[in-house]
Each structure stands twice: as structure tokens, then as C-alpha cells.
Design a protein around this motif. Structure first.
Motif, PDB file in Angstrom:
ATOM      1  N   GLN A 186     -40.609  12.970  -0.552  1.00  0.00           N
ATOM      2  CA  GLN A 186     -39.423  12.660  -1.282  1.00  0.00           C
ATOM      3  C   GLN A 186     -39.506  12.196  -2.588  1.00  0.00           C
ATOM      4  O   GLN A 186     -40.707  11.778  -3.014  1.00  0.00           O
ATOM      5  N   ILE A 187     -38.526  12.082  -3.442  1.00  0.00           N
ATOM      6  CA  ILE A 187     -38.473  11.662  -4.579  1.00  0.00           C
ATOM      7  C   ILE A 187     -37.615  10.710  -4.874  1.00  0.00           C
ATOM      8  O   ILE A 187     -36.468  10.448  -4.322  1.00  0.00           O
ATOM      9  N   ALA A 188     -38.305   9.219  -5.533  1.00  0.00           N
ATOM     10  CA  ALA A 188     -37.324   8.264  -5.741  1.00  0.00           C
ATOM     11  C   ALA A 188     -35.987   8.580  -6.535  1.00  0.00           C
ATOM     12  O   ALA A 188     -35.939   9.438  -7.136  1.00  0.00           O
ATOM     13  N   PRO A 189     -35.024   7.937  -6.301  1.00  0.00           N
ATOM     14  CA  PRO A 189     -33.600   8.027  -6.850  1.00  0.00           C
ATOM     15  C   PRO A 189     -33.728   8.329  -8.307  1.00  0.00           C
ATOM     16  O   PRO A 189     -32.915   9.205  -8.786  1.00  0.00           O
ATOM     17  N   LYS A 195     -36.233   9.776 -10.160  1.00  0.00           N
ATOM     18  CA  LYS A 195     -37.045  10.874 -10.211  1.00  0.00           C
ATOM     19  C   LYS A 195     -38.508  10.352 -10.300  1.00  0.00           C
ATOM     20  O   LYS A 195     -39.434  11.138 -10.677  1.00  0.00           O
ATOM     21  N   PRO A 198     -41.262   7.097  -8.244  1.00  0.00           N
ATOM     22  CA  PRO A 198     -42.287   7.630  -8.226  1.00  0.00           C
ATOM     23  C   PRO A 198     -41.988   8.908  -7.048  1.00  0.00           C
ATOM     24  O   PRO A 198     -40.725   8.992  -6.567  1.00  0.00           O
ATOM     25  N   LEU A 199     -43.200   9.384  -6.772  1.00  0.00           N
ATOM     26  CA  LEU A 199     -42.900  10.603  -5.702  1.00  0.00           C
ATOM     27  C   LEU A 199     -43.609   9.804  -4.503  1.00  0.00           C
ATOM     28  O   LEU A 199     -44.612   9.292  -4.516  1.00  0.00           O
ATOM     29  N   TYR A 200     -43.074  10.423  -3.329  1.00  0.00           N
ATOM     30  CA  TYR A 200     -43.629   9.949  -2.127  1.00  0.00           C
ATOM     31  C   TYR A 200     -44.386  11.256  -1.408  1.00  0.00           C
ATOM     32  O   TYR A 200     -43.857  12.343  -1.051  1.00  0.00           O
ATOM     33  N   ALA A 246     -46.809   6.495  -2.098  1.00  0.00           N
ATOM     34  CA  ALA A 246     -46.060   6.619  -3.289  1.00  0.00           C
ATOM     35  C   ALA A 246     -46.914   6.676  -4.543  1.00  0.00           C
ATOM     36  O   ALA A 246     -47.701   5.543  -4.834  1.00  0.00           O
ATOM     37  N   ARG A 258     -30.849   8.464  -2.460  1.00  0.00           N
ATOM     38  CA  ARG A 258     -30.311   7.883  -3.699  1.00  0.00           C
ATOM     39  C   ARG A 258     -29.226   6.887  -3.960  1.00  0.00           C
ATOM     40  O   ARG A 258     -29.343   6.072  -4.829  1.00  0.00           O
ATOM     41  N   TYR A 285     -30.270   2.249  -1.963  1.00  0.00           N
ATOM     42  CA  TYR A 285     -29.806   1.082  -2.822  1.00  0.00           C
ATOM     43  C   TYR A 285     -28.875   0.120  -2.044  1.00  0.00           C
ATOM     44  O   TYR A 285     -28.791  -1.102  -2.112  1.00  0.00           O
ATOM     45  N   PHE A 345     -41.035   1.213  -3.543  1.00  0.00           N
ATOM     46  CA  PHE A 345     -40.698   2.701  -3.876  1.00  0.00           C
ATOM     47  C   PHE A 345     -39.368   2.932  -4.665  1.00  0.00           C
ATOM     48  O   PHE A 345     -39.379   3.587  -5.534  1.00  0.00           O
ATOM     49  N   ARG A 375     -40.180  -1.032 -13.930  1.00  0.00           N
ATOM     50  CA  ARG A 375     -41.133  -0.586 -14.942  1.00  0.00           C
ATOM     51  C   ARG A 375     -40.494  -0.758 -16.179  1.00  0.00           C
ATOM     52  O   ARG A 375     -41.085  -1.046 -17.321  1.00  0.00           O
ATOM     53  N   VAL A 423     -48.778   2.893  -3.667  1.00  0.00           N
ATOM     54  CA  VAL A 423     -48.209   2.126  -2.368  1.00  0.00           C
ATOM     55  C   VAL A 423     -48.356   3.085  -1.227  1.00  0.00           C
ATOM     56  O   VAL A 423     -48.109   4.013  -1.291  1.00  0.00           O
ATOM     57  N   MET A 474     -46.970   3.914   2.093  1.00  0.00           N
ATOM     58  CA  MET A 474     -45.937   3.764   2.890  1.00  0.00           C
ATOM     59  C   MET A 474     -45.984   3.791   4.372  1.00  0.00           C
ATOM     60  O   MET A 474     -46.248   4.835   5.098  1.00  0.00           O
TER      61      MET A 474
END
Lengths: 75, 702
Positions: free
Chosen positions: A42-45, A47, A49-51, A60, B279, B283, B371, B378, B488, B490
């Protein structure tokens, strides 16, 4: 040059032997080893980090780290 | 702890169910203490291994490797390198997750090389069939040369076998290394080993790579060890080689003993991840979770809090009518009972908050939030992991600041520490709760959402928003170089274990109430003393008032009230409050609030206790109403208007949102940053900001 960051979601690859020095020790210890199969889960919304899933570990990591780890894409 | 007790250190990767096992082994005997010389909490408990043998079990922080990348993990290394008889463990119990056995064995292999008797507990074996995993236990025991136990800590299976294995392992006192670094570079490691034969090669290697030297190492030896540290690139290369070598050994062992039939693995994780890290939904769900938490705090806690409030008022009445009159009775009725009531009343809200945080962490959802939030955090100079301290900060800043220890970048960690006190901690809640109930009407908006709850939500947003903004400014202004590295795990989604959650809530609530409770109670007593004593003008108050109003023909009740008010004004505390009144009048406060502000610098929640004391001293004793009712009816003699009106109430809310008013937090920041610089910056920066903002709010709304 293919890296973990250039994978698409669901795609797999093998971490190449030559990227050993660019893998942080901590990642190595968590199973991110040269030769290991790695899948981009998965890619975080935003872009980043990457999972990823590597050697049974679901991790991640940031894109910055992922783009330094070279891979060979599986067919 | 008697001398015969076996000292067991519990070690394992995060998310392996280490806490479950610790809870099963120790139950209610667990205590939280401190490691000598370091600040990380040390959880210990005792365990009856057999009819004749007890053990003291220490729960070490979860870690993936002995090589630390954060403050938290360095505790594990420090504990294991110690050769002190009193502190060093007799047996190490390594907990591993059956699904991630390969990775878990890396830590195990490092522990083995320290040559301390080790037991391996493979946890969550109840999942084996479902995941298609099979283990050849006899062969694995032989290959690893260790006691191996299959357990399911949550289901309380295999716990007796763990106890038996600890005894067996302790009696045999057999400890053999698993890997031999000499294979990497024989000459290099031979030379290293020769430095001190009392340590294993791996221990010496750790001293070199981590620059962590036990006290027992002599100066000469230290210099020799440091000389190995000169060639950094060689060191790094050997560490990499070592890790690969360890995994090779592990793979060899697991090849015939651990089989996974991948076709059987059904993945609920993937489906849930699709939703939770989506996405948009990701949230949205996070926002809903936060809303649920805040709504629950108000809804669930209002009943027990009202109950506590009235119970303590009744208790005061009861005590007053049954105790003989005298100074001691006054101390009990006006000082101690309201003081204890002021502590007890926070328990419902604190417990509910800790409950939610514990559940979020237990289920694995918190990692998904990390995540989702990393990129955003950041941008503000923090780290995805900063979200946990920021949410924990809504309970208490102290455990929140300790939770930053998992952040490996110093700059990101420091920024998180500095901004956490802006988040709305539970000590602010009683202050907010009482002020909101006084100035915000109890009506619904949008047809369903309670306006008071909405105001509280806005205050949370204000605190969180300020924290983020402050972080952004700090990121731009702090000139600290530190590499930001982020990884991290998961974990699998899990149903939370009731036992783990309850233990966590119990432990944190207890620590909070005992820690803050002492301050509140002590201050209540001091306040009572200051309010019922004073200089000459206080002693003459009764006489003067009677003389002054002699011609006004007042009733007895009215006269008594008048005397009490004059007495309070002339007491020591009245004088203190009055002396700061000129400075706080522009903010809309009178000298009584001034007193509460002064005492709040011990801890914010003291505000409520202080007002309780002031008003119980100031009112007639015949019928003790609740604090809230007393505050509502309080009138400013200068203006004739209510003191707790909308502008002053809002100004107070803003002041409490921003001001740094917690001694305990300042002390912990000093401990974590090792200098007074940062706590002082927090104290003056935050309180200055609070003053300016409250001034603006009051002057605009007035």
C-alpha cells in the motif's frame, strides 16, 4: 534502475545483492535482506510512506529509504 | 524479593504478545519502578514458578534487535551488558510471534550469544492451523539448543510449561552461543576477544559497536575497544555481514522445523488495511474515532462525576454535623474532604481516555494511524510516531513525553516533546468542564451534537492546532542536525485482550492519581491554612465588620456571610490573590481566580480544588452546595455582574489551553532533554502566549 519505490501496489520484486550497503541496519535486522522477496502492499494517501511486506514482516518505510533499495522486478 | 528468587528478563519484538505473557505470569503483583540511573519505567512482578520456587520478572521494552536505535531500546542493551549480581538476569525469556518466527529469532540469536540461559516462548500458537503453520518442536529444541515452549498467552495456554522451562533452564544453567562472529573475520574477532576473557565475544562486539561500556570495564580495555571503533565503514560492513550471517543460520534451522502452507493463509489484514489506510476513508475513520472518544468522555463520565461531586459535598455536611467544632474539624471539612474529592473526580475521564488509547494500540490500529500521518507530521518537523504522544497527551503529558522515546531522530523527538503540553491533557478537563458548564448553554446543535461537547472538541482542536503550529515554527528555527529514519511495523489486526486493556488503564490511572493526587491534597491543606489565617486585619475582621454594619440592622445569616467574606479577603491567600489582581484584571479575572491561577502552577486541576476551598470557606456553612453552583452565583462586587460570565470564561479557557502550568511535566522534560533550557523555554513561551491570547479574547468579547 528499479527500487522498492518504483513498484506499483501489489507488485513484487527481489532485493538485489548490490544494495546491501544502502539498507539501514535496522531494516536489515527486520528482515529486509538482499535476495528477499518484497511486495508493495500500500502507498499512504500522500504518496509517502510505503507499506511493504518483506520476509513475512509488514513494514512502513519512507519513500526516501525505499528509493535507495534496488530490486529486480519479478515477472 | 528473596535471594533465592530467579531473576527473569522478559524480552521480545513489539507486537508479540509480550505484555499478555507478562500479565499472565505476574497478575496483580506488577509494579512500576525506575531503572537505576536511567529514566525508563521498569515493570516488575513476581511469579510463583512452583511450590518452592519464586521468580521476579522484569518486562523490558519491546525491541527488534539488541542494537538500539532509540532510547527505549537502549535499556535492553544496558540491562543485558551489566554483570552486577543484583541486577543481571539469571534467565532470559524471549517471546516470539509464531507468524514472524524468522524475524523474531534474530533477537533470540543475539541474546543467545550473550551466553545467558534462555527460554524461547513461541506465542499465538492458537493461530497456527489457521495460518497453515506447523512446527517440529523436538527438532527445533535440539537445533536451537534451548528450552522451547509453545504458548497462547491470551488464552492462558502453555503458561505452566513456561514456568517449568524457566526452572529447568535455571537449574541446568546451560548457555551456548548460536553464532560465531569469528567466521566473518577470524583475525579481527580473535584480537577483540583477547581484550577481556570475562566477556563473550558478542558482548565485546556490542561494546564496540554501541560504545556502551559496563562499569566493570577498565580504562585500558575501554581504549582498546575504542580503537576497533575507528574504522566506521568496516564496522558498518561487519554489522551488515553479521546480520546476514545470523539470518543464514536461522534459515538453516527453520528449514526443516518450521513449515508454512501459504495456500491456507487467509488474509483479513489486507481487507481491513484497504479500508483503514484508504486515501479518503482512512482519514475519515480516524476522525470518527477521535469524535467518538471525545463524545464518550463527556457522555460516559458525566454521571459518575456528578455522583462523586454530590457525594463529597454530602460527606462534608455529614462530617460537619458530626464532628466537634475545632481547628481539626475545619481542616477535615474544608481542606481534606474537598481536596480528596477534587482528585477522585478526574478518575472517570482519565480512565475512559486511557481505555481508548489502550484499545487502539492493542488492535493494531494505531500503527495505521502512524502510517497515515507520517507525511503530514513530517511537514511540521515531527514523525508519524509523534501521533501517539500527541494523542496520549490528551490523557497526560507525562506518559506522552515518555512515549516519544521510540522516535529515533533527536530533532523530531525534541519538537514532539516541546509541543505535547499544548494538547488538552486530562488535568485541563475538569477546568474546561466546569467553565463550559458555566458559560455554554446545554443545547443541541445540528439537531444531535451537544453544544457543550462541541466546545470541548473545539478546545481539543485549539490545543492540537497550536501544537502543530508550534512544531512548524520550531522546525524552522531549531538548528539541530539529526538523521530522520523511520520504520514502523504494521502488526496484524487483533481483538483487544480485556485483561491487557484493563491492566494498562489501571496502571496509568493509578500512577496519575497517586502522582497528581499527592500534590492536590497537600495544596488543599496548605490553601485551607492560608485561607483561614492572616495578619492583624484578618484577626480583627469580625470585630470591625460588626462595628461597621452595626447601624444597618442585618440578620444573623447576612452578618455571618459578610464576616466570612471580609475574613477571606484579609487572609494570607486573599492578600496573595489581590497582589496579582492588577496584572490579571485586564484578562477579566478577580483576586479569587488569581489565587486559583497561582496554585494551578503546581498542576492545572488544582484550579477546581482551589475554588472549592475558597468558596467553601467563603460561604455559609449550613448548606454546602456543589462547587459549580457556588461558582455560578459568584458576583463581582465592583461591577455587580457575574464573575464567570462569557468573556471571562472564554479568557480563562484560552489561558488554560496555552499556559504551561504543570511542575511534573517540566520536571520530566528536564529529565528527558537533560537540560533546564527546554523546560524553561516551555514555561515562559507557553505562559506568555497564554497571557497575550487571553487578554485579546477578553478585550474583544467584553
Amino acid at each position: 534502475m528499479n527500487t522498492i519505490a518504483s513498484l506499483h501496489i501489489g507488485e513484487m520484486g527481489y532485493i538485489s545483492e548490490e544494495s546491501l550497503d544502502s539498507i539501514p541496519l535496522k531494516l536489515l535486522e527486520m528482515g529486509c535482506l538482499p535476495g528477499a522477496e518484497v511486495q508493495l502492499v500500500q502507498i499512504a494517501p500522500l504518496k509517502d510512506p510505503l507499506y511493504i511486506c518483506v520476509n513475512g514482516s509488514h513494514l512502513a518505510i519512507r519513500k526516501e529509504t525505499a528509493s535507495k533499495i534496488r530490486i529486480l522486478k519479478s515477472e | 524479593m528473596s535471594k533465592k528468587d530467579i531473576k527473569v528478563a522478559l524480552i521480545g519484538n513489539p507486537n508479540t504478545g509480550k505484555t499478555s505473557l507478562f500479565n499472565q505470569l505476574t497478575g496483580l503483583t506488577q509494579k512500576v519502578g525506575n531503572y537505576p540511573g536511567v529514566t525508563v519505567d521498569k515493570k516488575q512482578g513476581s511469579c510463583k514458578l512452583s511450590a518452592t520456587q519464586n521468580a521476579v520478572i522484569t518486562d523490558l521494552p519491546g525491541t527488534y534487535s539488541i542494537n538500539p536505535t532509540s532510547v527505549d531500546e537502549s535499556i535492553v542493551l544496558k540491562t543485558l551488558l551489566k554483570k552486577d549480581i543484583k541486577e543481571s538476569p539469571d534467565v532470559i525469556l524471549v517471546v516470539a510471534d509464531v507468524e514472524n518466527l524468522k524475524r523474531n529469532l534474530l533477537l533470540f540469536s543475539q541474546i543467545k550469544d550473550l551466553e545467558i540461559p534462555t527460554v524461547l516462548a513461541i506465542n499465538m500458537v492458537d493461530q497456527m492451523t489457521r495460518k497453515g503453520i506447523s512446527i517440529d518442536l523436538t527438532a527445533l529444541k535440539e537445533e536451537l539448543n534451548t528450552e522451547v515452549v509453545l504458548i497462547s498467552a491470551r488464552k492462558n495456554q502453555g503458561i505452566e510449561a513456561v514456568k517449568a522451562a524457566i526452572i529447568k533452564c535455571h537449574v541446568a544453567a546451560k548457555a551456548t552461543p548460536m553464532c560465531d562472529n569469528k567466521k566473518i573475520d577470524p583475525a579481527y574477532f580473535e584480537e577483540l576477544k583477547a581484550i577481556n576473557p570475562n566477556y563473550t565475544l558478542y558482548e565485546l562486539w556490542l561494546m564496540v559497536t554501541q560504545k556502551n561500556f559496563p562499569e566493570e570495564i577498565s580504562k585500558q580495555e575501554k581504549e582498546k575497544l575504542l580503537s576497533f571503533n575507528k574504522d566506521v565503514s568496516k564496522l558498518k560492513k561487519y554489522q551488515h555481514k553479521e546480520t546476514i550471517y545470523r539470518y543464514q543460520e536461522i534459515n538453516k534451522i527453520l528449514k526443516n522445523t518450521y513449515l508454512v502452507d501459504k495456500s491456507k493463509a487467509k488474509d483479513l489484514r489486507a481487507k481491513l488495511d484497504k479500508v483503514f489506510t484508504h486515501r479518503i476513508f482512512g482519514y475519515f475513520i480516524f476522525l470518527l474515532v477521535l469524535l467518538l472518544i471525545f463524545q464518550s468522555i463527556f457522555d460516559w463520565s458525566s454521571l459518575p462525576m456528578d455522583l462523586i461531586d454530590t457525594t463529597f459535598a454530602e460527606l462534608s455536611d455529614f462530617a460537619r454535623s458530626n464532628l466537634p467544632t475545632g481547628v481539626l474539624s475545619d481542616l477535615i471539612v474544608e481542606g481534606i474532604i474537598p481536596g480528596i474529592g477534587g482528585v477522585i473526580i478526574f478518575i472517570p475521564q482519565i480512565a475512559i481516555l486511557f481505555l481508548f488509547i489502550a484499545v487502539l494500540e492493542e488492535t493494531g490500529y494505531m500503527s495505521r494511524v502512524v502510517f497515515l500521518m507520517d507525511k503530514i507530521m513530517r511537514r511540521f518537523g515531527m514523525n508519524g510516531k509523534s501521533i501517539i504522544p500527541l494523542i496520549s497527551g490528551t490523557a497526560c503529558a507525562i506518559p506522552a513525553i515518555m512515549a516519544t522515546r521510540t522516535i529515533s531522530s533527536w530533532k523530531e523527538r525534541l519538537i514532539t516533546i516541546l509541543v505535547v503540553p499544548f494538547t488538552t491533557c486530562s488535568a485541563r478537563l475538569p477546568v474546561y468542564a466546569i467553565l463550559i458548564s458555566l458559560i455554554i448553554p446545554d443545547t443541541k446543535i445540528f439537531g444531535f451534537y451537544n453544544l457543550q461537547a462541541f466546545t470541548l472538541l473545539m478546545l481539543y482542536a485549539l490545543g492540537f492546532g497550536t501544537a502543530i503550529l508550534a512544531a512548524y515554527i520550531l522546525q524552522k528555527t531549531l538548528k539541530i542536525k539529526s538523521n530522520s529514519f523511520f520504520v514502523v511495523e504494521m502488526p496484524n489486526y487483533k481483538l483487544p485482550s480485556v485483561k491487557n486493556v484493563l491492566f494498562d488503564v489501571l496502571e496509568k490511572t493509578k500512577a496519575f492519581v497517586l502522582g497528581a493526587g499527592k500534590i492536590i491534597l497537600a495544596l488543599s491543606v496548605v490553601l485551607w491554612f492560608l485561607a483561614s489565617n492572616g495578619p492583624e486585619s484578618y484577626k480583627n475582621a469580625e470585630q470591625n465588620t460588626i462595628e461597621k454594619v452595626a447601624n444597618k440592622n442585618l440578620g444573623t445569616d447576612e452578618l455571618q456571610q459578610k464576616i466570612a467574606a471580609v475574613k477571606l479577603e484579609n487572609s494570607y491567600i486573599g492578600i496573595m490573590g489581590k497582589s496579582i489582581e492588577p496584572a490579571i484584571r485586564p484578562l477579566g479575572y478577580d483576586w479569587k481566580i488569581g489565587i486559583a491561577l497561582i496554585t494551578s502552577f503546581a498542576a492545572r486541576e488544582v484550579f477546581v480544588g482551589t475554588l472549592a476551598t475558597i468558596y467553601s470557606v467563603g460561604s455559609d456553612d449550613e448548606n454546602t452546595t456543589t462547587i459549580k453552583e457556588k461558582m455560578r452565583s459568584e458576583i463581582n462586587p465592583a461591577t455587580g455582574k457575574k464573575i464567570f460570565n462569557f468573556p471571562a470564561g472564554m479568557s480563562l479557557l484560552v489561558f488554560y489551553a496555552f499556559a504551561m502550568q504543570c511542575m511534573a511535566t517540566l520536571a520530566i522534560v528536564k529529565r528527558e532533554t537533560k537540560t533546564w533550557k527546554w523546560p524553561l523555554i516551555q514555561l515562559f513561551g507557553m505562559t506568555g502566549l497564554a497571557y497575550v491570547c487571553s487578554l485579546i479574547v477578553f478585550q474583544i468579547l467584553k
